[in-house]
Design an enzyme around this catalytic site. Structure first.
Site, PDB file in Angstrom:
ATOM      1  CE1 TYR A  51      49.439  77.618 -11.694  1.00  0.00           C
ATOM      2  CE2 TYR A  51      47.595  77.435 -13.202  1.00  0.00           C
ATOM      3  CZ  TYR A  51      48.907  77.193 -12.906  1.00  0.00           C
ATOM      4  OH  TYR A  51      49.701  76.541 -13.810  1.00  0.00           O
ATOM      5  CB  SER A 154      51.673  69.625 -15.676  1.00  0.00           C
ATOM      6  OG  SER A 154      52.248  70.868 -15.947  1.00  0.00           O
ATOM      7  CG  ASN A 155      55.864  71.180 -15.434  1.00  0.00           C
ATOM      8  OD1 ASN A 155      56.314  71.877 -16.337  1.00  0.00           O
ATOM      9  ND2 ASN A 155      54.850  71.572 -14.663  1.00  0.00           N
ATOM     10  CD1 TRP A 205      54.216  74.550 -18.842  1.00  0.00           C
ATOM     11  CD2 TRP A 205      55.246  76.400 -18.131  1.00  0.00           C
ATOM     12  NE1 TRP A 205      55.238  74.165 -18.005  1.00  0.00           N
ATOM     13  CE2 TRP A 205      55.890  75.279 -17.549  1.00  0.00           C
ATOM     14  CE3 TRP A 205      55.715  77.674 -17.818  1.00  0.00           C
ATOM     15  CZ2 TRP A 205      56.972  75.387 -16.691  1.00  0.00           C
ATOM     16  CZ3 TRP A 205      56.805  77.795 -16.962  1.00  0.00           C
ATOM     17  CH2 TRP A 205      57.420  76.654 -16.409  1.00  0.00           C
ATOM     18  CB  SER A 206      56.655  79.978 -20.041  1.00  0.00           C
ATOM     19  OG  SER A 206      57.428  81.121 -19.804  1.00  0.00           O
ATOM     20  CG  LEU A 208      55.200  85.135 -25.585  1.00  0.00           C
ATOM     21  CD1 LEU A 208      54.290  86.325 -25.359  1.00  0.00           C
ATOM     22  CD2 LEU A 208      55.777  85.153 -26.992  1.00  0.00           C
ATOM     23  N   GLY A 209      58.726  82.955 -22.922  1.00  0.00           N
ATOM     24  CA  GLY A 209      59.817  82.978 -21.948  1.00  0.00           C
ATOM     25  C   GLY A 209      59.549  83.861 -20.757  1.00  0.00           C
ATOM     26  N   GLY A 210      58.272  83.923 -20.331  1.00  0.00           N
ATOM     27  CA  GLY A 210      57.919  84.773 -19.201  1.00  0.00           C
ATOM     28  C   GLY A 210      58.148  86.246 -19.487  1.00  0.00           C
ATOM     29  CG  LEU A 213      61.547  85.337 -26.768  1.00  0.00           C
ATOM     30  CD1 LEU A 213      62.929  84.740 -26.949  1.00  0.00           C
ATOM     31  CD2 LEU A 213      60.489  84.333 -27.206  1.00  0.00           C
TER      32      LEU A 213
END
Length: 296
Positions: A51, A154-155, A205-206, A208-210, A213
């Site tokens: 990041y 993660s993921n 994470w996300s 709010l759907g990036g 949404l």
């Protein structure tokens, strides 16, 4: 929040700093922001080497080192962007979970953050070439040196998590995944069931759907906005955001949502979701709007 003596104590929501480079905060503004979300009870912060947020955050901690005692710092490693490489003419971005890479990345994060330890270190993405014995050795070295208190992923899929957990001596304390009414795959992947069986938390994470949404630009998002608005009015919430976070938190797994905003008022609003109860029928009304059909 903590699940067992082997897991870290984290705040019920997490301050995500993946967009810190874009916020254009001065060090003084960043310090104020950190202090404000700590005061709200959001003391866990999420970073990653890729990041490029850690050096910026670290400058603030260097100026106010007493804040470190109030924070739980998460960082992630294992993604290498394109760089100067003699191995390939086009310099390919890639995943790399070799032991040397994990240790090198952790050491750089510690330097950038001006701290002597990370509370949690995550492997950022599944590395299809993951040498599990090297990962285990790196985790042990970092743990014994006091540089990392806890480890996670993660993921990761359930199988990838199980493979790594079988190899490492320390318990993996989380799997950070994407989850929202806009992204439902975690409901079918087995990650939530695994987390409850093994008693580890899931970071989402996300939520709010990036932002998609809330935009209502597709039929699906329009259906979701209608359902979320109905629930918002029924439960007396102040905003759609609060309903989304309450919907995520309603799942019986222990889920810690990541917040990605630079606006402290969005944090003040989000934490109210901790006190909103979403009933079963309300939860499924949102799910139905997301999938486009009823449970029948």
């Amino acid at each position: 929040m903590t699940l067992t003596p082997d897991t870290p104590t984290l705040s019920p929501m997490i301050a995500g700093y993946w967009r810190l480079q874009q916020w254009d905060f001065s060090t003084e503004q960043l310090l104020s922001f950190i202090e404000q979300h700590i005061a709200l009870g959001i003391s866990t912060v999420d970073h990653a080497w890729v990041y490029q947020s850690e050096a910026i955050f670290g400058r603030a901690l260097k100026q106010a080192p007493e804040l470190r005692r109030q924070l739980q710092i998460i960082s992630k490693c294992g993604i290498k962007p394109p760089g100067n490489s003699r191995l390939h003419a086009r310099n390919t971005a890639h995943y790399d979970s070799r032991g040397s890479t994990i240790i090198e990345s952790c050491e750089q994060s510690l330097r950038d953050l001006h701290t002597d330890h990370l509370d949690v270190l995550l492997l950022h993405r599944p590395d299809y070439l993951m040498p599990v014995d090297e990962v285990a050795s790196a985790f042990n070295r970092l743990k014994e040196a006091g540089k990392v208190k806890h480890f996670g992923v993660s993921n990761f899929s359930v199988a990838q998590f199980e493979l790594l957990q079988a190899a490492v001596d320390v318990p993996l304390v989380t799997n950070q995944i994407e989850f929202s009414p806009y992204q439902l795959s975690a409901l079918e992947s087995g990650v939530f069931e695994q987390s409850q069986i093994q008693q580890f938390s899931v970071m989402a994470w996300s939520c709010l759907g990036g932002g998609d949404l809330l935009k209502g630009q597709t039929q699906r998002s329009q259906r979701l906005l209608l359902a979320l608005t109905d629930v918002m009015n029924a439960v007396g919430a102040d905003s759609i955001d609060q309903v989304v976070y309450a919907w995520v938190l309603a799942h019986p797994a222990t889920i810690l949502p990541l917040l990605g905003s630079s606006n402290i008022e969005r944090y003040r609003s989000a934490i109210k979701a901790l006190h909103i109860t979403i009933e079963h029928e309300q939860w499924y009304s949102i799910w139905q709007a997301a999938v486009g059909h009823s449970v029948a």
